[in-house]
Structures are given as C-alpha cells and as structure tokens.
Design a protein around this motif. Structure first.
Motif, mmCIF file in Angstrom:
data_model
loop_
_atom_site.group_PDB
_atom_site.id
_atom_site.type_symbol
_atom_site.label_atom_id
_atom_site.label_comp_id
_atom_site.label_asym_id
_atom_site.label_seq_id
_atom_site.Cartn_x
_atom_site.Cartn_y
_atom_site.Cartn_z
ATOM 1 N N SER A 120 0.859 -1.179 0.000
ATOM 2 C CA SER A 120 0.000 0.000 0.000
ATOM 3 C C SER A 120 0.894 1.227 0.000
ATOM 4 O O SER A 120 2.106 1.125 0.164
ATOM 5 C CB SER A 120 -0.884 0.030 1.251
ATOM 6 N N THR A 121 0.279 2.380 -0.162
ATOM 7 C CA THR A 121 1.014 3.649 -0.112
ATOM 8 C C THR A 121 0.454 4.483 1.028
ATOM 9 O O THR A 121 -0.757 4.667 1.133
ATOM 10 C CB THR A 121 0.887 4.415 -1.444
ATOM 11 N N ASP A 122 1.350 4.954 1.889
ATOM 12 C CA ASP A 122 0.946 5.808 3.002
ATOM 13 C C ASP A 122 0.479 7.146 2.424
ATOM 14 O O ASP A 122 1.218 7.789 1.676
ATOM 15 C CB ASP A 122 2.129 6.012 3.950
ATOM 16 N N PRO A 123 -0.738 7.571 2.752
ATOM 17 C CA PRO A 123 -1.250 8.811 2.162
ATOM 18 C C PRO A 123 -0.506 10.063 2.620
ATOM 19 O O PRO A 123 -0.487 11.064 1.898
ATOM 20 C CB PRO A 123 -2.711 8.853 2.616
ATOM 21 N N ASP A 124 0.112 10.009 3.792
ATOM 22 C CA ASP A 124 0.824 11.188 4.299
ATOM 23 C C ASP A 124 2.245 11.291 3.757
ATOM 24 O O ASP A 124 2.668 12.341 3.283
ATOM 25 C CB ASP A 124 0.862 11.175 5.828
ATOM 26 N N THR A 125 3.000 10.185 3.835
ATOM 27 C CA THR A 125 4.419 10.233 3.447
ATOM 28 C C THR A 125 4.648 9.839 1.991
ATOM 29 O O THR A 125 5.732 10.044 1.465
ATOM 30 C CB THR A 125 5.259 9.285 4.326
ATOM 31 N N LYS A 126 3.638 9.218 1.374
ATOM 32 C CA LYS A 126 3.723 8.713 -0.008
ATOM 33 C C LYS A 126 4.677 7.523 -0.134
ATOM 34 O O LYS A 126 5.064 7.145 -1.233
ATOM 35 C CB LYS A 126 4.140 9.811 -0.994
ATOM 36 N N GLN A 127 5.053 6.928 1.004
ATOM 37 C CA GLN A 127 5.916 5.751 0.986
ATOM 38 C C GLN A 127 5.102 4.497 0.690
ATOM 39 O O GLN A 127 4.013 4.317 1.237
ATOM 40 C CB GLN A 127 6.587 5.540 2.352
ATOM 41 N N ASP A 128 5.669 3.620 -0.139
ATOM 42 C CA ASP A 128 5.101 2.293 -0.306
ATOM 43 C C ASP A 128 5.483 1.484 0.928
ATOM 44 O O ASP A 128 6.596 1.634 1.452
ATOM 45 C CB ASP A 128 5.665 1.611 -1.549
#
Length: 126
Positions: free
Chosen positions: A102-110
């Motif tokens: 998934s992708t973290d919506p805050d950091t944009k990290q996968d």
C-alpha cells in the motif's frame, strides 16, 4: 528473549538494504524520513496448540514485519520481500499472511506488511 527481539536480531544480521530496523516501535529520536527504508518488527498474537494431558504443549507466536520503502527507493520490492521471507522460513518461521503493498497517504511511501509465525514446543518444568 521475546519472539520480537529474536526476529529483530535475526533480520538485523540479514537485511543490508534498510536504513533502520526497529523492534516494537520506532523511537521518537530515530532519524526516520520518507527518504529512508525502514523495518518495524512488532508482536501480533499467539495461538496455543498441541493440546494433551489437560494443557497446551505448543505456542505459535506471530510477528508483524512492516517494510516502509524510501520514496526514492530503487529496490526491487518483490525480490527483497521474497528473499526475506525465504530467509525467515529457513530459520524456522512460516509465512502467515502478506497484506499486499500500500502507499501511506501522508508520506507517499510504499509499505508492505508481512506476518510470520514461529512455533515453539513447551517443556514441562519438573
């Protein structure tokens, strides 16, 4: 030693592609940024099994491993995840669940969440 600390020490010896590996939680003072790849290892739950003689004789301890990839990562996610899972399996763990990236919506990290299990027989104290 706890299953989390055992898993942490094992992974720390093996993983060379991470900027930080943390047991239980990521400390506030850790220099974690979206430009780093980090692993978080924490408890999930335990199951009792192998019942006999009015008791349990085995405990399956579950651990969650979360991999947060750098937003600049050039790692082949499939390759590092498969290699990590095979390494853990060769060290007595079973793969219980893979959540899917998934992708973290805050950091944009996968990120990926993998749950592993280590089963241990219980010996009676005499």
């Amino acid at each position: 030693m706890t299953v989390v600390m055992d898993t942490y020490k094992l992974i720390k010896q093996y993983v060379t592609w991470s900027d930080g590996i943390y047991p239980k939680s990521i400390p506030e003072e850790a220099p974690v940024t979206p430009k780093q790849t980090s692993l978080l290892i924490r408890d999930a739950y335990s199951d009792l099994g192998s019942f006999g003689s009015d008791t349990f004789n085995e405990i399956a301890q579950n651990v969650v491993i979360q991999i947060y990839y750098s937003i600049d990562s050039e790692l082949d996610y499939d390759q590092v995840e498969i290699a990590l899972m095979k390494f853990l399996m060769s060290n007595g763990y079973t793969i219980a669940d893979i959540k899917g990236r998934s992708t973290d919506p805050d950091t944009k990290q996968d990120y990926q969440t993998i749950q592993v299990t280590r089963s241990t027989g219980i010996k009676e104290n005499s």
